[in-house]
Write a protein that holds these residues in place. Structure first.
Motif, PDB file in Angstrom:
ATOM      1  N   ILE A   8       0.985  -0.800  -0.278  1.00 62.60           N
ATOM      2  CA  ILE A   8       0.152  -0.420  -0.165  1.00 62.60           C
ATOM      3  C   ILE A   8       0.962   1.451   0.433  1.00 62.60           C
ATOM      4  N   GLU A   9       1.920   1.029   0.746  1.00 65.82           N
ATOM      5  CA  GLU A   9       3.114   2.847   0.986  1.00 65.82           C
ATOM      6  C   GLU A   9       4.048   2.870   0.075  1.00 65.82           C
ATOM      7  N   THR A  10       4.185   1.406  -1.047  1.00 63.86           N
ATOM      8  CA  THR A  10       4.937   1.374  -2.298  1.00 63.86           C
ATOM      9  C   THR A  10       4.323   2.223  -3.015  1.00 63.86           C
ATOM     10  N   ARG A  11       2.715   2.131  -3.501  1.00 67.30           N
ATOM     11  CA  ARG A  11       1.769   2.284  -4.520  1.00 67.30           C
ATOM     12  C   ARG A  11       1.416   3.707  -3.926  1.00 67.30           C
ATOM     13  N   LEU A  12       1.152   4.092  -2.966  1.00 69.45           N
ATOM     14  CA  LEU A  12       0.648   5.230  -3.082  1.00 69.45           C
ATOM     15  C   LEU A  12       1.663   6.596  -3.335  1.00 69.45           C
ATOM     16  N   ARG A  13       2.834   5.557  -2.887  1.00 70.47           N
ATOM     17  CA  ARG A  13       4.167   7.338  -2.673  1.00 70.47           C
ATOM     18  C   ARG A  13       4.543   7.058  -4.214  1.00 70.47           C
ATOM     19  N   ALA A  14       4.154   5.696  -5.095  1.00 75.52           N
ATOM     20  CA  ALA A  14       4.613   5.867  -6.571  1.00 75.52           C
ATOM     21  C   ALA A  14       4.134   6.965  -7.293  1.00 75.52           C
ATOM     22  N   ALA A  15       2.281   6.926  -6.957  1.00 78.99           N
ATOM     23  CA  ALA A  15       1.109   7.496  -7.488  1.00 78.99           C
ATOM     24  C   ALA A  15       1.317   8.592  -7.376  1.00 78.99           C
ATOM     25  N   LEU A  16       1.270   9.052  -5.934  1.00 85.29           N
ATOM     26  CA  LEU A  16       0.618  11.069  -5.981  1.00 85.29           C
ATOM     27  C   LEU A  16       2.700  11.396  -4.995  1.00 85.29           C
ATOM     28  N   ALA A  17       2.399  12.725  -5.254  1.00 80.12           N
ATOM     29  CA  ALA A  17       3.293  13.484  -4.195  1.00 80.12           C
ATOM     30  C   ALA A  17       2.484  13.826  -2.639  1.00 80.12           C
ATOM     31  N   LEU A  18       2.951  12.139  -2.021  1.00 76.11           N
ATOM     32  CA  LEU A  18       2.687  12.926  -0.257  1.00 76.11           C
ATOM     33  C   LEU A  18       3.763  13.386   0.532  1.00 76.11           C
ATOM     34  N   ASP A  19       2.952  14.263   1.271  1.00 73.73           N
ATOM     35  CA  ASP A  19       3.445  14.478   1.764  1.00 73.73           C
ATOM     36  C   ASP A  19       3.361  14.435   3.384  1.00 73.73           C
ATOM     37  N   ALA A  20       2.095  13.242   3.771  1.00 70.59           N
ATOM     38  CA  ALA A  20       2.489  12.180   4.704  1.00 70.59           C
ATOM     39  C   ALA A  20       1.667  11.269   4.748  1.00 70.59           C
ATOM     40  N   LEU A  21       1.543  10.628   4.767  1.00 69.11           N
ATOM     41  CA  LEU A  21       1.339   8.289   5.108  1.00 69.11           C
ATOM     42  C   LEU A  21       1.441   8.282   5.813  1.00 69.11           C
ATOM     43  N   GLU A  22       0.422   7.418   6.259  1.00 72.74           N
ATOM     44  CA  GLU A  22       0.169   6.799   7.982  1.00 72.74           C
ATOM     45  C   GLU A  22      -0.389   5.561   7.196  1.00 72.74           C
ATOM     46  N   ILE A  23      -0.222   4.127   7.627  1.00 71.38           N
ATOM     47  CA  ILE A  23      -1.424   3.341   7.421  1.00 71.38           C
ATOM     48  C   ILE A  23      -1.616   1.893   8.368  1.00 71.38           C
ATOM     49  N   ILE A  24      -2.771   2.438   9.125  1.00 70.56           N
ATOM     50  CA  ILE A  24      -2.805   1.424  10.176  1.00 70.56           C
ATOM     51  C   ILE A  24      -3.497   0.616   9.813  1.00 70.56           C
ATOM     52  N   ASP A  25      -3.476  -1.201  10.485  1.00 70.24           N
ATOM     53  CA  ASP A  25      -4.036  -2.142   9.936  1.00 70.24           C
ATOM     54  C   ASP A  25      -4.768  -2.345  11.279  1.00 70.24           C
ATOM     55  N   ASP A  26      -5.743  -2.499  10.764  1.00 73.14           N
ATOM     56  CA  ASP A  26      -6.788  -2.852  11.718  1.00 73.14           C
ATOM     57  C   ASP A  26      -7.375  -4.120  11.507  1.00 73.14           C
ATOM     58  N   HIS A  47      -4.792   7.052   6.249  1.00 70.34           N
ATOM     59  CA  HIS A  47      -4.447   8.845   6.287  1.00 70.34           C
ATOM     60  C   HIS A  47      -3.378   9.146   5.416  1.00 70.34           C
ATOM     61  N   ALA A  48      -3.371  10.222   4.093  1.00 72.09           N
ATOM     62  CA  ALA A  48      -2.968  10.572   3.074  1.00 72.09           C
ATOM     63  C   ALA A  48      -3.127  12.377   2.910  1.00 72.09           C
ATOM     64  N   THR A  49      -1.582  12.768   2.898  1.00 69.70           N
ATOM     65  CA  THR A  49      -1.459  13.799   3.029  1.00 69.70           C
ATOM     66  C   THR A  49      -1.051  14.110   1.325  1.00 69.70           C
ATOM     67  N   ALA A  50      -1.740  14.804   0.451  1.00 72.63           N
ATOM     68  CA  ALA A  50      -0.837  15.221  -0.429  1.00 72.63           C
ATOM     69  C   ALA A  50      -1.148  16.475  -1.831  1.00 72.63           C
ATOM     70  N   ALA A  51      -0.523  16.938  -2.486  1.00 76.05           N
ATOM     71  CA  ALA A  51      -1.039  18.325  -3.478  1.00 76.05           C
ATOM     72  C   ALA A  51      -2.603  17.600  -3.763  1.00 76.05           C
ATOM     73  N   ALA A  52      -2.225  16.855  -4.444  1.00 77.54           N
ATOM     74  CA  ALA A  52      -2.503  16.031  -6.089  1.00 77.54           C
ATOM     75  C   ALA A  52      -4.460  16.702  -4.996  1.00 77.54           C
ATOM     76  N   PHE A  53      -4.778  16.243  -4.017  1.00 74.68           N
ATOM     77  CA  PHE A  53      -5.814  16.013  -3.296  1.00 74.68           C
ATOM     78  C   PHE A  53      -6.978  17.818  -3.298  1.00 74.68           C
ATOM     79  N   ALA A  54      -5.979  18.464  -3.232  1.00 75.26           N
ATOM     80  CA  ALA A  54      -6.891  19.707  -3.212  1.00 75.26           C
ATOM     81  C   ALA A  54      -7.772  20.320  -4.437  1.00 75.26           C
ATOM     82  N   GLY A  55      -9.063  20.783  -3.479  1.00 72.66           N
ATOM     83  CA  GLY A  55      -9.404  20.812  -4.256  1.00 72.66           C
ATOM     84  C   GLY A  55     -10.878  19.903  -5.234  1.00 72.66           C
TER      85      GLY A  55
END
Length: 92
Positions: A8-26, A47-55
């Motif tokens: 999950i981390e690898t794919r999200l970091r590759a696809a989105l220029a993330l400022d922050a990422l937290e992955i919780i195994d529930d 929990h993901a923070t990325a400029a790509a989400f703006a707007g």
């Protein structure tokens, strides 16, 4: 971090220029419920923070995350995913 969480981390970091990422195994809190595979990696909160989400709407943000994860979102891999996506400067 487990194998699925790492993917999950690898794919999200590759696809989105993330400022922050937290992955919780529930998964442990879903033991015995539908979709719990016994592997311990079936239910996650991201929990993901990325400029790509703006707007973007909440649904559009979730679509970006699902597109990045692709085939990981399947009953035999990730059964459930809670997505908390925000742009920089927004509350999480």
């Amino acid at each position: 971090m487990g194998v699925v969480a790492g993917e999950i981390e690898t794919r999200l970091r590759a696809a989105l220029a993330l400022d922050a990422l937290e992955i919780i195994d529930d998964s442990e809190s879903h033991r015995g419920h539908a979709g719990h595979s016994g592997s311990g990696e079936s239910h996650f909160t991201v929990h993901a923070t990325a400029a790509a989400f703006a707007g973007l709407s909440r649904v559009a943000r979730q679509r970006l995350v699902y597109a990045a994860l692709g085939d990981l979102i399947a009953p035999d891999r990730v059964h459930a995913l809670i997505i908390k996506a925000s742009a920089p400067g927004e509350g999480g």
